[in-house]
Enzyme design. Structure first.
Site, mmCIF file in Angstrom:
data_model
loop_
_atom_site.group_PDB
_atom_site.id
_atom_site.type_symbol
_atom_site.label_atom_id
_atom_site.label_comp_id
_atom_site.label_asym_id
_atom_site.label_seq_id
_atom_site.Cartn_x
_atom_site.Cartn_y
_atom_site.Cartn_z
ATOM 1 N N GLY A 12 32.541 36.074 45.865
ATOM 2 C CA GLY A 12 33.891 35.885 46.367
ATOM 3 C C GLY A 12 33.922 35.948 47.885
ATOM 4 N N ALA A 14 34.287 38.398 49.949
ATOM 5 C CA ALA A 14 33.514 39.490 50.559
ATOM 6 C C ALA A 14 32.024 39.162 50.576
ATOM 7 C CB ALA A 14 33.773 40.792 49.801
ATOM 8 N N GLY A 49 48.988 33.612 47.078
ATOM 9 C CA GLY A 49 49.946 33.793 48.166
ATOM 10 C C GLY A 49 49.396 33.529 49.547
ATOM 11 N N GLU A 116 56.196 38.206 52.226
ATOM 12 C CA GLU A 116 56.106 38.746 50.878
ATOM 13 C C GLU A 116 56.599 40.186 50.867
ATOM 14 O OE1 GLU A 116 52.112 38.131 49.486
ATOM 15 O OE2 GLU A 116 52.257 35.946 49.627
ATOM 16 N N ASP A 223 32.355 45.531 36.641
ATOM 17 C CA ASP A 223 30.922 45.801 36.500
ATOM 18 C C ASP A 223 30.370 46.653 37.643
ATOM 19 O OD1 ASP A 223 30.971 44.094 34.244
ATOM 20 O OD2 ASP A 223 30.686 42.346 35.525
ATOM 21 N N HIS A 244 51.014 43.071 39.116
ATOM 22 C CA HIS A 244 51.815 42.072 39.823
ATOM 23 C C HIS A 244 53.116 41.897 39.061
ATOM 24 C CE1 HIS A 244 53.139 38.482 41.862
ATOM 25 N NE2 HIS A 244 52.148 38.621 42.717
ATOM 26 N N ARG A 291 55.374 46.004 45.702
ATOM 27 C CA ARG A 291 55.091 45.618 44.322
ATOM 28 C C ARG A 291 55.248 46.746 43.317
ATOM 29 N NH1 ARG A 291 49.795 41.655 45.125
ATOM 30 N NH2 ARG A 291 50.955 39.941 46.092
ATOM 31 N N HIS A 352 46.776 43.423 38.002
ATOM 32 C CA HIS A 352 46.459 42.451 39.039
ATOM 33 C C HIS A 352 45.372 42.903 40.004
ATOM 34 C CE1 HIS A 352 47.171 39.110 41.729
ATOM 35 N NE2 HIS A 352 47.499 39.909 42.729
ATOM 36 N N ARG A 387 48.749 48.592 47.353
ATOM 37 C CA ARG A 387 48.341 47.555 48.298
ATOM 38 C C ARG A 387 49.529 46.730 48.764
ATOM 39 N NH1 ARG A 387 46.754 41.927 47.736
ATOM 40 N NH2 ARG A 387 47.161 42.087 45.504
#
Length: 532
Positions: A12, A14, A49, A116, A223, A244, A291, A352, A387
């Site tokens: 991904g 990172a 987003g 947001e 994992d 979410h 959220r 999420h 977050r």
């Protein structure tokens, strides 16, 4: 015996950012990336987003973004880390733009910025409603330019190799646990091999599949977190699972399709069964509250009215703007028979994001030597108890850079460990019935969803732990007797994740951020990060 200088687990934002930076600096060293699916099948890919970054000094400031993050984190953020991520994030975003990442601009060439929940300013850079897909595309293209980056698809990492595998007793109190590489299942041959590395980066993503309903892809089985816990590494704050608020409600469908928070940022309104815009009863910020507040409000409305979802109302929004900004959301809703511009969209919360994970320091170093972690599998101190929307991609970029900087300084003094034994599968056989695995997974997801969801209490948590203990016992017996498969490995990892979430929730005798326990509805004295 296969060896690599740098080992990256996960492909991904990172993992790829770290790999590209390391390949640029060390053209003579090998960077090996392992992913259990295809390289682009990551949580990054599904981020809709955008990425929160301050690059408009006229209307925004670092201090505003820092303040928004601290407020959302509900008293548990590490303020030094928040300041570092926010201030360093601008340069990191500029880097991926230079690598070919596109973000939406207006006709004058200025970036279009969204807003947001929890943000005080418009600062979300986006590419339509597939920002994560665009970032993943550009990073994979950049990584392909470097011949010393080796990408291996369909390799399932089973365990981190430490002194434990050399016959030493390793416990949580052991000083100087070291990572020498990994045991990895070659999913094409079915064989478990060892891959030794001087330095390893865990960038394995999240764990949403521990719940029955999640926006995460099927690969998000925790994992990396589970492997580090088994290796006696430190894990923290796993009780803070972000739901979410607005996933498209479709009974029995998993993963759930995400309706990005940016829709509410552009004016979408949440309504209950009676058509009431209910958020004003829960928070003065209404539909753009953080959220955790919005998810609990929706959960409350669903329980009050006896329904399985609420609605997102976009009927009043500008059609041309909606179709430009959210084309994929519009098309996906149409496939489900919903015209988002003329009909209400049924939505419900879905698991999420994990705000906790592998505990790391300011350079992404874990409690295990020569092992770094960044991205969703890590716990850096940025998110605290909740977050802030669109901070995760920024965190991944900043910490990938910091992991790269520190590991670049360390690599010269590290060698390969000799004498690592081969994986021992003697006496195991293939499972005769896959239902033993698939049914246990369903039971786990039901336990977590029913007892350890948005709202919790001590009785539910105790019941969940008893069920998890039984699932763990049954699965470990199966593991000892069976030839290892990806399905069995994922089940073991998810049971570990469930245990860590429940144990963290039991220790936290208060309600804070994403953890709401009806037996302790208020903040108590400050309870610090819970490390397991």
């Amino acid at each position: 015996m296969p060896q690599t200088d740098f080992l990256v687990i996960g492909s991904g934002i990172a993992g790829l950012t770290f790999a590209v930076k390391t390949a640029q600096q060390f053209p003579d060293k090998t960077i090996t990336i392992l992913t259990k699916a295809y390289a682009d099948e990551t949580n990054t890919k599904y981020a809709q987003g955008g990425i929160a970054v301050v690059n408009d000094d006229e209307h925004d400031s670092f201090d505003k973004h820092i303040s928004d993050t601290l407020i959302a984190g509900d008293g548990l953020c590490n303020e030094d880390i928040v300041r570092a991520v926010v201030t360093e994030g601008r340069d990191r975003v500029d880097e991926i733009i230079n690598w070919g990442t596109n973000f939406d601009k207006d006709t004058d060439g200025e970036y279009l910025r969204g807003k947001e929940g929890g943000h005080s300013e418009f600062r979300i850079l986006h590419f339509k409603d597939i920002t994560g897909f665009e970032i993943e595309r550009s990073l994979l293209a950049e990584a392909a330019k470097y011949p010393n980056i080796v990408m291996n698809n369909h390799w399932f990492v089973v365990d981190i190799i430490t002194q434990h595998h050399l016959g030493y007793l390793v416990s949580k109190s052991t000083v100087g646990i070291e990572c020498y590489g990994v045991y990895v299942l070659n999913m094409q041959s079915g064989e478990i091999e060892q891959l030794l590395a001087k330095l390893t980066l865990m960038a394995s993503g999240g764990c949403g599949q521990v719940y029955r309903t999640t926006t995460n892809p099927r690969i998000a089985t925790g994992d990396g977190i589970a492997m580090v816990y088994r290796a006696k590494g430190r894990i923290e704050n796993m009780e803070f699972i972000q739901f979410h608020p607005t996933a498209l409600y479709e009974a029995g469908v998993s993963p759930s399709f995400l309706i990005t928070e940016a829709v509410r940022g552009d004016g979408g309104i949440l309504r209950n069964k009676e058509g009431e815009a209910f958020m004003e009863r829960y928070d003065p910020r209404k539909d753009l509250a953080p959220r955790d507040i919005v998810a609990r409000a929706i959960d409350s409305e669903m329980k009050r009215t006896g329904t399985e979802h609420v609605y997102l109302d976009c009927r009043h929004m500008d059609k041309e703007k909606f179709l430009h900004h959210f084309p994929n959301i519009y098309e996906r809703c149409l496939k489900s028979g919903i015209d988002a511009l003329t009909q209400l969209i049924p939505v419900a919360p879905a698991a999420h994001y994990s705000c906790g994970g592998i505990k790391v320091d300011e350079y992404g170093r874990t409690s295990i030597r020569n092992l770094y972690a960044c991205g969703e599998c890590s716990s850096t101190g940025l998110h605290g108890a909740n977050r802030l929307a669109s901070n995760s991609l920024l965190e991944a970029l900043v910490f990938a850079h910091r992991c790269h900087e520190d590991s670049s300084r360390a690599i010269g003094s590290i060698g390969f460990r000799e004498g690592i034994p081969e994986w021992d599968a003697a006496g195991t056989t293939k499972p005769k019935e896959m239902i033993l695995i698939t049914q246990s997974l369903k039971e786990l997801q039901s336990v977590m969803s029913d007892y350890v969801g948005i709202v919790r209490n001590d009785v539910r948590l105790a019941r969940a732990m008893r069920r998890l203990d039984l699932l763990h016992e049954e699965t470990e017996r199966l593991y000892e007797a069976s030839t290892l498969s990806p399905q069995l490995a994922e089940l073991r990892n998810l049971i570990t994740i469930g245990y860590l979430i429940v144990k963290g929730a039991q220790f936290r005798k208060e309600s804070r951020g994403l953890h709401f326990n009806t037996d302790y509805p208020q903040h108590s004295r400050r309870i610090e990060n819970i490390v397991l």
